[in-house]
Design a protein around this motif. Structure first.
Motif: not given
Length: 268
Positions: A118-132
């Protein structure tokens, strides 16, 4: 960011007589999947709808569909992961329609796969949209929802957060998606307890497998794993979840649906 208005064209529709007539709803992720289906469903019930997503052309198509049926919609092409943009989306509802009664946080990203790959940008995208993004939209909407609960004929307002069965049980290769959806479910329950006496209902809908484009955004291995897991399963349609949201939002003031799990009949 851009905003486009779509007004009624005189076509008779439930919008003039539906159970949500006189209300305004903001729906995130309205360009496709569950968000799109929910926006159309709430418009059928008579709500004026603010369509929020990044793809202006896609939400424009949804707005045209609502308008063609006699409904009212405006588009807000923006990224809810930006707190200021999320606030502008809410303000659009108030400036265009004078109120906000319903917020549906349906935007979501699912980028599952092997952790090492996994790329960290993918993790960031999930946190940014799904939660933040969900947090930013809710924070901006709350003052208007509190006002609607006090002043509207319904005497209630609604926040419906689309989580997932992945917010109830963890699984391999789903760690960050699990984390965001567990967070959505937990935050919704906390907000429910905080605002229940103010007649702002917080509900979480947790779908199982739904036939949307989310599965196609995962790593190839994760796509193959999902295909095997759901082989022979008739997936839900986005409209099935839209029906669940409509049931929640059209419920009388006395009835609050705190949590709803909707799985395909075939899903174990």
């Amino acid at each position: 960011m851009s905003f486009g208005a779509y007004q009624e064209k005189g076509h008779p529709m439930a919008a003039s007589q539906g159970r949500l007539h006189g209300t305004t709803a903001v729906v995130t992720g309205a360009s496709s999947g569950i968000g799109r289906a929910t926006a159309l469903r709430l418009a059928e019930e008579g709500a004026a709808v603010v369509l929020v997503a990044r793809r202006e052309d896609k939400i424009g198509e949804v707005a045209d569909a609502i308008s063609a049926q006699g409904g009212r919609a405006v588009t807000a092409a923006l990224d809810i992961a930006d707190a200021d943009a999320a606030a502008r989306a809410v303000e659009t509802a108030v400036s265009e329609f004078g109120r906000l009664d319903i917020l549906v946080n349906a935007a979501g990203v699912m980028l599952n796969g092997d952790t090492l790959q996994a790329e960290l940008r993918e993790w960031d995208a999930m946190v940014d949209v799904n939660l933040k993004g969900l947090m930013y939209m809710t924070k901006a909407a709350l003052p208007h929802l509190l006002d609607a609960a006090k002043t509207s004929d319904r005497q209630v307002s609604d926040v419906v957060n689309i989580s997932s069965v992945a917010g109830r049980a963890a699984a391999p290769t789903v760690a960050i998606y699990n984390a965001t959806k567990f967070g959505v479910t937990a935050a919704t329950e906390s907000w429910r307890q905080e605002y229940t006496r103010s007649n702002v209902r917080f509900s979480v809908v947790e779908p199982g497998a739904v036939d949307t484009g989310l599965f196609g955004h995962q790593q190839q291995h994760a796509q193959e794993q999902s295909a095997t897991m759901f082989a022979g399963v008739e997936k839900l349609h986005p409209e099935d979840i839209a029906d669940a949201v409509a049931y929640i939002a059209t419920s009388p003031r006395r009835r609050a649906v705190n949590e709803m799990v909707v799985r395909p009949t075939d899903q174990a």
